[in-house]
Motif scaffolding. Structure first.
Motif, PDB file in Angstrom:
ATOM      1  N   SER A 136      -4.661   2.333   4.912  1.00  0.00           N
ATOM      2  CA  SER A 136      -5.120   1.007   4.463  1.00  0.00           C
ATOM      3  C   SER A 136      -4.143  -0.103   4.826  1.00  0.00           C
ATOM      4  CB  SER A 136      -5.329   1.021   2.941  1.00  0.00           C
ATOM      5  OG  SER A 136      -4.110   1.271   2.261  1.00  0.00           O
ATOM      6  N   SER A 154       2.025  -5.834   5.884  1.00  0.00           N
ATOM      7  CA  SER A 154       1.999  -4.916   4.749  1.00  0.00           C
ATOM      8  C   SER A 154       3.375  -4.338   4.452  1.00  0.00           C
ATOM      9  CB  SER A 154       1.040  -3.748   5.025  1.00  0.00           C
ATOM     10  OG  SER A 154      -0.289  -4.186   5.134  1.00  0.00           O
ATOM     11  N   SER A 204       0.841  -1.201   0.000  1.00  0.00           N
ATOM     12  CA  SER A 204       0.000   0.000   0.000  1.00  0.00           C
ATOM     13  C   SER A 204       0.872   1.246   0.000  1.00  0.00           C
ATOM     14  CB  SER A 204      -0.923   0.014   1.222  1.00  0.00           C
ATOM     15  OG  SER A 204      -1.710   1.197   1.227  1.00  0.00           O
TER      16      SER A 204
END
Length: 458
Positions: free
Chosen positions: A35, A40, A30
């Motif tokens: 988000s 991530s 991302s």
């Protein structure tokens, strides 16, 4: 996303690893700290008005397990996560996406065109989901940042990917094709969108044809017979070509009817029996988009019956000829964006819609962006066209003045308002049960504000 190791990200991006904790597994990528979640990779992009490097601490707090940066922040030692350091984070993101694309066993269908990309993508994804697990572009993730994110969102078990490719300057489609490596290309049409930056429709056609040139010999180009650049596009590819259209082409619509709440036609595919189709949106241009999607189904060896089911079930992205009723008035929301060709198509669609019991057709238009020196001429042209079709023309905003002038050349009933509230107040007074009102304009025109104030969808 297929899980990636930190070392794979280093290899893919050509970056330098800062930190020793390489045991983490990355399951999402991302550029937005809002988000992020556990597992991530946060890519800190730079722009004219922002710098993601200012938010690395927030990214880690929100769950980032790795950072893709081009500069090490002062607090690097306190972040506690590995960093992949590259010369340019945008290029790093793109290199990662290209590497990831090559790890996947997928068929890629790429779409571009002046109008109808998102609707065609929605139709195509709906068709292909009748036989395959599909990854499709979400929202407007179709540019030099969005496409890599779309690629990286692909799951390991996805079989087909349907990705949009947008552009507004020359030289932007080819790099996207380099990342996506499409097997199938759909070019919806060649219009006047972004003509300010490309100078002419010929310049636009040359840029869009980058997709045709990127296809392999065993690939397929899908084009519509109604595009006057169709031969130009075909000449620029080495792949097989499927041409679609209304009553012409290998994939075609016959017995087309515009209904109160959509469009009906017989889907005819060479070598198969016709299948009835009823899509939930009106307009010949929307039927063309559906036919392009049907051709993608043909490439994937789907039956006409399954393709028809997929078209019938398609739900289009909001703001594209969505309809709702307010006090007996039919409101058509086509506010997502606008250029001269899409406005002309919307005018034709409204003209073809049946009306009952004395109902009237009203079109509410805002300005169209990125037209450059063509702006006055094109605004005047669409205003005049709308009036020639016997529509009540309402133009909104100072930059829509030429629309009003064009309409007034034909009709004395055309009206112009400078503000959203003025236009909404007039519409509430003027419109009556049985009327059909269509709203259209570029994003910056904010035509959805007029629509929502005049006809709240509660």
């Amino acid at each position: 996303m297929k899980p990636l190791s930190i070392q794979e990200i280093v290899i893919a991006t050509g970056g330098e690893l800062v930190g020793t904790d390489t045991s983490r597994v990355i399951r999402a990528v991302s550029t937005d700290t809002r988000s992020l979640g556990e597992g991530s990779l946060f890519v800190a992009l730079r722009g004219d008005n922002f710098d993601g490097h200012k938010f690395v601490a927030q990214a880690v707090e929100n769950g980032a397990d790795c950072l893709l940066l081009d500069t090490l922040p002062d607090e690097i030692n306190g972040l506690g996560v590995p960093v992949v350091l590259v010369k340019n984070t945008l290029y790093g993101l793109q290199r990662l996406a290209k590497w990831y694309r090559n790890q996947l066993d997928i068929k890629v269908i790429a779409l571009t065109g002046s109008n109808g990309k998102t609707s065609t993508k929605d139709f195509t994804a709906s068709v292909l989901r009748k036989g395959f697990k599909v990854n499709a572009t979400k929202g407007n993730l179709n540019n030099h940042i969005g496409l890599p994110l779309s690629v990286l969102s692909t799951e390991e078990d996805d079989e087909v990917c349907v990705w949009e490719m947008g552009m507004n300057h020359a030289g932007e489609i080819a790099p996207l094709c380099n990342i996506a490596e499409p097997d199938v290309g759909i070019i919806t049409n060649i219009g006047t969108a972004h003509i300010e930056f490309l100078g002419s429709r010929e310049g636009i056609a040359e840029e869009k044809s980058s997709l045709a040139r990127a296809l392999p010999e065993n690939g397929t180009l899908i084009v519509t017979a109604g595009c006057d650049f169709v031969d130009y596009l075909i000449e620029r590819c080495v792949s097989k070509v499927i041409v679609t259209g209304n009553c012409r082409g290998a994939v075609r619509a016959e017995n087309l009817k515009i209904l109160d709440n959509g469009s009906a036609f017989d889907l005819c595919i060479d070598g198969q029996d016709p299948e009835p189709v009823e899509i939930s949106v009106s307009g010949k241009h929307m039927v063309n988009n559906a036919l392009l999607a049907a051709a993608a189904g043909v490439v994937m060896e789907m039956s006409a019956k399954d393709i028809a089911v997929g078209l019938n079930e398609a739900i289009l992205t909001s703001g594209r000829l969505r309809r709702y009723e307010c006090h007996g008035i039919t409101v058509i929301d086509d506010t997502y964006n606008a250029n001269p060709d899409s406005v002309a198509a919307a005018i034709e669609t409204l003209t073809d819609m049946p009306i009952h019991n004395g109902g009237r057709r009203i079109v509410v238009l805002g300005m169209m962006a990125e037209l450059g020196v063509h702006a006055d001429t094109e605004h005047f042209r669409v205003g005049k066209l709308a009036a020639e079709k016997d529509l009540q023309v309402v133009s909104v905003g100072p930059q829509a003045g030429k629309i009003h002038q064009g309409a007034r050349e034909v009709s004395e009933t055309a009206v112009q308002f400078d503000t959203t509230s003025q236009a909404a107040d007039w519409l509430k007074q003027f419109c009556q049960e049985g009327d059909r009102v269509l709203f259209k304009g570029s994003r910056m025109a904010g035509m959805e504000n007029v629509m929502n104030e005049a006809f709240p969808n509660t």
